[in-house]
Design a protein around this motif. Structure first.
Motif, PDB file in Angstrom:
ATOM      1  N   LEU A 170     -15.333  52.097  25.926  1.00  0.00           N
ATOM      2  CA  LEU A 170     -14.910  50.811  25.364  1.00  0.00           C
ATOM      3  C   LEU A 170     -13.649  50.931  24.517  1.00  0.00           C
ATOM      4  CD1 LEU A 170     -18.290  49.151  24.311  1.00  0.00           C
ATOM      5  CD2 LEU A 170     -16.850  48.601  26.264  1.00  0.00           C
ATOM      6  N   ASN A 171     -13.573  51.951  23.678  1.00  0.00           N
ATOM      7  CA  ASN A 171     -12.508  52.011  22.676  1.00  0.00           C
ATOM      8  C   ASN A 171     -11.464  53.071  22.993  1.00  0.00           C
ATOM      9  OD1 ASN A 171     -11.590  50.691  20.389  1.00  0.00           O
ATOM     10  ND2 ASN A 171     -12.291  52.319  19.028  1.00  0.00           N
ATOM     11  N   GLN A 172     -11.353  53.467  24.261  1.00  0.00           N
ATOM     12  CA  GLN A 172     -10.372  54.483  24.654  1.00  0.00           C
ATOM     13  C   GLN A 172      -9.019  53.836  24.950  1.00  0.00           C
ATOM     14  OE1 GLN A 172     -10.942  57.753  24.597  1.00  0.00           O
ATOM     15  NE2 GLN A 172     -13.103  57.495  24.075  1.00  0.00           N
ATOM     16  N   THR A 173      -7.960  54.557  24.630  1.00  0.00           N
ATOM     17  CA  THR A 173      -6.611  54.095  24.972  1.00  0.00           C
ATOM     18  C   THR A 173      -5.948  54.984  26.018  1.00  0.00           C
ATOM     19  OG1 THR A 173      -5.708  55.347  23.108  1.00  0.00           O
ATOM     20  CG2 THR A 173      -6.251  53.037  22.718  1.00  0.00           C
ATOM     21  N   GLN A 174      -6.526  56.156  26.289  1.00  0.00           N
ATOM     22  CA  GLN A 174      -6.012  57.050  27.322  1.00  0.00           C
ATOM     23  C   GLN A 174      -6.703  56.716  28.643  1.00  0.00           C
ATOM     24  OE1 GLN A 174      -3.591  59.312  26.972  1.00  0.00           O
ATOM     25  NE2 GLN A 174      -3.349  59.039  24.756  1.00  0.00           N
ATOM     26  N   ILE A 175      -5.907  56.396  29.657  1.00  0.00           N
ATOM     27  CA  ILE A 175      -6.484  55.902  30.914  1.00  0.00           C
ATOM     28  C   ILE A 175      -7.305  56.979  31.603  1.00  0.00           C
ATOM     29  CG2 ILE A 175      -5.891  54.986  33.191  1.00  0.00           C
ATOM     30  CD1 ILE A 175      -3.558  53.578  31.940  1.00  0.00           C
ATOM     31  N   ARG A 176      -6.894  58.235  31.515  1.00  0.00           N
ATOM     32  CA  ARG A 176      -7.665  59.296  32.172  1.00  0.00           C
ATOM     33  C   ARG A 176      -9.048  59.445  31.551  1.00  0.00           C
ATOM     34  NH1 ARG A 176      -3.027  63.808  31.928  1.00  0.00           N
ATOM     35  NH2 ARG A 176      -2.642  62.592  30.039  1.00  0.00           N
ATOM     36  N   LYS A 177      -9.159  59.256  30.244  1.00  0.00           N
ATOM     37  CA  LYS A 177     -10.481  59.314  29.610  1.00  0.00           C
ATOM     38  C   LYS A 177     -11.331  58.111  30.018  1.00  0.00           C
ATOM     39  CE  LYS A 177     -10.101  62.270  25.576  1.00  0.00           C
ATOM     40  NZ  LYS A 177     -10.359  62.401  24.129  1.00  0.00           N
ATOM     41  N   ILE A 178     -10.701  56.946  30.149  1.00  0.00           N
ATOM     42  CA  ILE A 178     -11.437  55.771  30.614  1.00  0.00           C
ATOM     43  C   ILE A 178     -11.993  56.028  32.011  1.00  0.00           C
ATOM     44  CG2 ILE A 178     -11.197  53.350  31.295  1.00  0.00           C
ATOM     45  CD1 ILE A 178      -9.190  52.998  29.060  1.00  0.00           C
ATOM     46  N   LEU A 179     -11.179  56.614  32.889  1.00  0.00           N
ATOM     47  CA  LEU A 179     -11.632  56.902  34.251  1.00  0.00           C
ATOM     48  C   LEU A 179     -12.693  57.999  34.258  1.00  0.00           C
ATOM     49  CD1 LEU A 179      -8.242  56.701  36.173  1.00  0.00           C
ATOM     50  CD2 LEU A 179     -10.102  55.029  36.151  1.00  0.00           C
ATOM     51  N   ALA A 180     -12.638  58.920  33.293  1.00  0.00           N
ATOM     52  CA  ALA A 180     -13.674  59.954  33.202  1.00  0.00           C
ATOM     53  C   ALA A 180     -15.018  59.326  32.845  1.00  0.00           C
ATOM     54  CB  ALA A 180     -13.279  60.995  32.153  1.00  0.00           C
ATOM     55  N   PHE A 181     -15.038  58.432  31.869  1.00  0.00           N
ATOM     56  CA  PHE A 181     -16.297  57.775  31.512  1.00  0.00           C
ATOM     57  C   PHE A 181     -16.751  56.831  32.622  1.00  0.00           C
ATOM     58  CE2 PHE A 181     -14.788  58.848  27.155  1.00  0.00           C
ATOM     59  CZ  PHE A 181     -15.854  59.662  26.815  1.00  0.00           C
ATOM     60  N   SER A 182     -15.798  56.252  33.354  1.00  0.00           N
ATOM     61  CA  SER A 182     -16.161  55.462  34.535  1.00  0.00           C
ATOM     62  C   SER A 182     -16.863  56.327  35.577  1.00  0.00           C
ATOM     63  CB  SER A 182     -14.900  54.832  35.128  1.00  0.00           C
ATOM     64  OG  SER A 182     -15.121  54.384  36.444  1.00  0.00           O
ATOM     65  N   SER A 183     -16.369  57.555  35.770  1.00  0.00           N
ATOM     66  CA  SER A 183     -16.993  58.471  36.720  1.00  0.00           C
ATOM     67  C   SER A 183     -18.408  58.843  36.290  1.00  0.00           C
ATOM     68  CB  SER A 183     -16.133  59.733  36.856  1.00  0.00           C
ATOM     69  OG  SER A 183     -16.729  60.661  37.722  1.00  0.00           O
ATOM     70  N   ILE A 184     -18.601  59.086  34.980  1.00  0.00           N
ATOM     71  CA  ILE A 184     -19.933  59.410  34.466  1.00  0.00           C
ATOM     72  C   ILE A 184     -20.893  58.257  34.729  1.00  0.00           C
ATOM     73  CG2 ILE A 184     -21.240  59.849  32.356  1.00  0.00           C
ATOM     74  CD1 ILE A 184     -18.754  61.332  31.298  1.00  0.00           C
ATOM     75  N   SER A 185     -20.421  57.026  34.515  1.00  0.00           N
ATOM     76  CA  SER A 185     -21.266  55.855  34.748  1.00  0.00           C
ATOM     77  C   SER A 185     -21.632  55.715  36.221  1.00  0.00           C
ATOM     78  CB  SER A 185     -20.533  54.607  34.255  1.00  0.00           C
ATOM     79  OG  SER A 185     -21.297  53.453  34.481  1.00  0.00           O
ATOM     80  N   HIS A 186     -20.670  55.923  37.121  1.00  0.00           N
ATOM     81  CA  HIS A 186     -20.954  55.809  38.555  1.00  0.00           C
ATOM     82  C   HIS A 186     -21.906  56.910  39.021  1.00  0.00           C
ATOM     83  CE1 HIS A 186     -17.645  52.905  38.799  1.00  0.00           C
ATOM     84  NE2 HIS A 186     -18.188  52.554  39.940  1.00  0.00           N
ATOM     85  N   LEU A 187     -21.766  58.104  38.424  1.00  0.00           N
ATOM     86  CA  LEU A 187     -22.687  59.187  38.792  1.00  0.00           C
ATOM     87  C   LEU A 187     -24.125  58.834  38.436  1.00  0.00           C
ATOM     88  CD1 LEU A 187     -20.620  62.336  37.779  1.00  0.00           C
ATOM     89  CD2 LEU A 187     -21.427  61.768  40.071  1.00  0.00           C
TER      90      LEU A 187
END
Length: 332
Positions: A170-187
């Motif tokens: 929610l509170n990330q400003t780095q896009i790669r970290k946002i995509l990393a947490f997106s990957s964790i959620s999809h997993l």
């Protein structure tokens, strides 16, 4: 990195993935996982930046520990059953150890801490490989041993992954970290259904890889790594920003886009298995991910005057808290 070296590493990646996916013996599967790990390490650390070296070190230590657990699980199973066949994983302790090992390799909660940091320290193309191709061999091992896994453990880890992946992004400003947490959620969506319908997990993984590849390649074309630079992308390349918007909404699972199909099928299958509370929790927790996908989409498609863009960059440098609040404040 020279093209010849890059070709060798990519071929090694294909070789390791092929060996793991086509093997029936635990030792050959372990060898394929090790080839994958060694092939990715130079691709992470090729920039020689301290953050890249740190990411490569973290990745090596976590993958080495996970590979040791895979060996320990297979040897424990062979000790009790006399079987080295991957599909004959029948001992309960071996199944638990294997679940922990594969969770470490994938980045499932509670073994997720390394993944955002490694992705943040890697180039975008290497991040794409880490988010998609590297996860294929562990997912294959889960697919082959799905009949022996503990459903309650996987359900718990999956729900925690979906919750934490949405909450931490929610509170990330780095896009790669946002995509990393997106990957964790999809997993988490893939892990909860693999015991009941493994083919649905593979379908979800395939569609996730396609959508994530589109996101990473679009970001690589626009040379965007942070939200503060993403807000200027619409004026530079509106067509790419439009594709980026649709891909993000698809990752969020909004109908009638592609990403809605696997989530709908997973919820339907969970309902058939009398897991309605888990399906409801997953549906509600996916709203957390929807928020930061919409924030990314909004930043990618907004049109700002030049002086507003400069003000946004200055604000982002001083207070990297929530870029969407800054946009609304500036526009008002």
């Amino acid at each position: 990195m020279k093209p010849q070296a890059k070709l060798i590493f990519i071929m090694s990646l294909f070789l390791g993935t092929t060996i793991t996916m086509s093997s029936n013996h635990w030792m050959t599967a372990w060898a394929g996982l090790e080839i994958n790990t060694l092939a990715v390490l130079p691709m992470i650390s090729k920039s020689h930046h301290p953050r890249a070296i740190e990411a490569a070190t973290k990745y090596f230590l976590v993958q080495a520990a996970a590979s040791a657990l895979v060996l320990f699980s297979s040897m424990t199973n062979a000790w009790h059953t006399g079987q080295w066949d991957i599909t004959q994983l029948t001992h309960p302790t071996s199944s638990l150890i294997l679940t922990a090992a594969i969770s470490m390799k994938l980045g499932l909660v509670p073994f997720h801490f390394w993944f955002p940091e490694v992705l943040q320290g890697s180039p975008l193309i290497t991040g794409l490989i880490l988010s998609t191709a590297i996860k294929l061999p562990p997912i294959t091992l889960l697919y082959m041993t799905s009949h022996s896994l503990n459903p309650e453990l996987l359900t718990t880890m999956a729900l925690l992954s979906i919750a934490l992946g949405g909450w931490m992004g929610l509170n990330q400003t780095q896009i790669r970290k946002i995509l990393a947490f997106s990957s964790i959620s999809h997993l988490g969506w893939m892990a909860i259904i693999i015991v009941y319908n493994p083919k649905l997990t593979m379908l979800n993984f395939l569609l996730y890889c396609l959508m994530t590849a589109a996101v990473f390649l679009t970001l690589n074309s626009m040379k965007v790594l942070k939200l503060s630079t993403l807000i200027t992308s619409w004026t530079k390349s509106p067509s790419l920003s439009s594709i980026f918007l649709l891909t993000l909404l698809s990752l969020a699972g909004l109908p009638p886009l592609t990403g809605f199909l696997p989530k709908w099928l997973i919820i339907e299958e969970l309902t058939k298995q009398d897991m309605v509370p888990a399906a409801m929790m997953m549906s509600l927790l996916s709203l957390l991910g929807l928020f930061f996908y919409l924030r990314l989409a909004y930043c990618a498609t907004i049109t700002l005057p030049p002086h507003t863009t400069n003000h946004m960059k200055k604000w982002h440098t001083n207070k990297p808290v929530n870029i969407s609040i800054a946009i609304l404040t500036t526009l008002s």
